[in-house]
Design a protein around this motif. Structure first.
Motif, short mmCIF file in Angstrom:
data_model
loop_
_atom_site.label_atom_id
_atom_site.label_comp_id
_atom_site.label_asym_id
_atom_site.label_seq_id
_atom_site.Cartn_x
_atom_site.Cartn_y
_atom_site.Cartn_z
N ALA A 16 -31.70 -45.98 41.28
CA ALA A 16 -31.00 -44.92 41.83
C ALA A 16 -29.62 -44.53 41.28
O ALA A 16 -29.38 -43.55 40.99
N LYS A 17 -28.85 -45.52 41.08
CA LYS A 17 -27.62 -45.63 40.62
C LYS A 17 -27.50 -44.99 39.25
O LYS A 17 -26.67 -44.06 38.87
N LYS A 18 -28.54 -45.59 38.26
CA LYS A 18 -28.88 -45.10 36.92
C LYS A 18 -29.30 -43.79 37.06
O LYS A 18 -28.70 -42.98 36.17
N ASN A 19 -30.35 -43.08 37.79
CA ASN A 19 -30.60 -41.84 37.95
C ASN A 19 -29.43 -41.04 38.34
O ASN A 19 -29.16 -39.77 37.68
N VAL A 20 -28.47 -41.48 39.31
CA VAL A 20 -27.56 -40.65 39.46
C VAL A 20 -26.44 -40.65 38.70
O VAL A 20 -26.04 -39.39 38.08
N SER A 21 -26.41 -41.52 37.70
CA SER A 21 -25.28 -41.54 36.43
C SER A 21 -25.88 -40.80 35.47
O SER A 21 -25.15 -39.73 34.89
N GLU A 22 -27.31 -40.66 35.30
CA GLU A 22 -27.91 -39.68 34.23
C GLU A 22 -27.89 -38.34 34.53
O GLU A 22 -27.18 -37.46 33.89
N ILE A 23 -28.12 -38.22 35.87
CA ILE A 23 -28.09 -36.77 36.35
C ILE A 23 -26.47 -36.18 36.52
O ILE A 23 -26.25 -35.21 35.97
N GLU A 24 -25.49 -37.00 36.64
CA GLU A 24 -24.09 -36.66 36.52
C GLU A 24 -23.89 -36.03 34.98
O GLU A 24 -23.10 -35.40 34.86
N GLU A 25 -24.18 -36.97 34.23
CA GLU A 25 -24.04 -36.83 32.72
C GLU A 25 -24.68 -35.70 32.25
O GLU A 25 -24.31 -34.84 31.52
N LYS A 26 -26.09 -35.30 32.82
CA LYS A 26 -26.70 -34.07 32.57
C LYS A 26 -26.00 -32.87 33.27
O LYS A 26 -25.75 -31.69 32.53
N ASN A 27 -25.30 -33.10 34.06
CA ASN A 27 -24.64 -32.08 34.78
C ASN A 27 -23.27 -31.71 34.04
O ASN A 27 -23.03 -30.52 33.86
N LYS A 28 -22.79 -32.69 33.61
CA LYS A 28 -21.56 -32.52 32.61
C LYS A 28 -21.86 -31.70 31.38
O LYS A 28 -21.18 -30.83 30.88
N GLU A 29 -23.16 -32.02 30.83
CA GLU A 29 -23.57 -31.29 29.70
C GLU A 29 -24.09 -30.03 29.91
O GLU A 29 -23.60 -29.04 29.21
N VAL A 30 -24.43 -29.68 31.09
CA VAL A 30 -24.81 -28.49 31.48
C VAL A 30 -23.55 -27.84 31.67
O VAL A 30 -23.57 -26.42 31.32
N GLU A 31 -22.71 -28.11 32.41
CA GLU A 31 -21.21 -27.63 32.49
C GLU A 31 -20.77 -27.21 31.30
O GLU A 31 -20.14 -25.94 30.93
N THR A 32 -20.76 -28.02 30.36
CA THR A 32 -20.09 -27.81 28.91
C THR A 32 -21.07 -26.69 28.06
O THR A 32 -20.41 -25.85 27.57
N TYR A 33 -22.35 -26.72 28.35
CA TYR A 33 -23.14 -25.60 27.85
C TYR A 33 -22.89 -24.36 28.46
O TYR A 33 -22.78 -23.21 27.83
N ILE A 34 -22.92 -24.29 29.64
CA ILE A 34 -22.40 -23.01 30.56
C ILE A 34 -21.05 -22.48 30.19
O ILE A 34 -21.12 -21.41 29.83
N LYS A 35 -19.95 -23.34 29.97
CA LYS A 35 -18.71 -22.97 29.39
C LYS A 35 -18.82 -22.37 28.05
O LYS A 35 -18.04 -21.40 27.75
N GLN A 36 -19.55 -23.18 27.21
CA GLN A 36 -19.81 -22.66 25.86
C GLN A 36 -20.51 -21.06 25.90
O GLN A 36 -19.96 -20.30 25.15
N GLU A 37 -21.47 -20.97 26.75
CA GLU A 37 -22.19 -19.73 26.75
C GLU A 37 -21.28 -18.95 27.32
O GLU A 37 -21.26 -17.69 26.83
#
Length: 113
Positions: A16-37
């Motif tokens: 669960a911690k690993k999944n939460v960490s991955e989700i947080e990383e994906k969220n950061k990537e999505v935020e970066t992508y959104i900012k770039q867009e």
């Protein structure tokens, strides 16, 4: 509780911690992508805005140039008309003066004879 159950719960917790960490990383990537867009769209909008402004300026300059030519043409036409009218009036007045002078000369000549 037995040890296997505790280990299994700890394993699930780690996953669960690993999944939460991955989700947080994906969220950061999505935020970066959104900012770039957003940045890309802002740049595109600004470019379109500048293009529209330049087009508007060009249209305005063309309109002013056309209007200026029209005004110059109308003014020249009016000036030529006034000049022609003046020349005609001048010619008529000169002829009247010459005729008047000739009549006076003839009249004076007849009186002197």
């Amino acid at each position: 509780m037995d040890k296997k159950l505790i280990d299994h719960i700890l394993q699930i917790d780690e996953l669960a911690k690993k999944n939460v960490s991955e989700i947080e990383e994906k969220n950061k990537e999505v935020e970066t992508y959104i900012k770039q867009e957003i940045t890309a769209k802002e740049v595109a909008l600004e470019a379109q805005y500048k293009k529209n402004i330049l087009q508007f300026q060009q249209n305005l300059e063309n309109s002013f140039a056309k209007k200026e030519k029209e005004v110059e043409s109308e003014t020249l036409e009016k000036l030529n008309h006034k000049r022609n009218t003046f020349e005609a009036m001048k010619e008529e007045n000169v002829n009247q003066i010459i005729n008047h002078i000739l009549k006076e000369v003839v009249s004076n000549n007849e009186n002197n004879e």
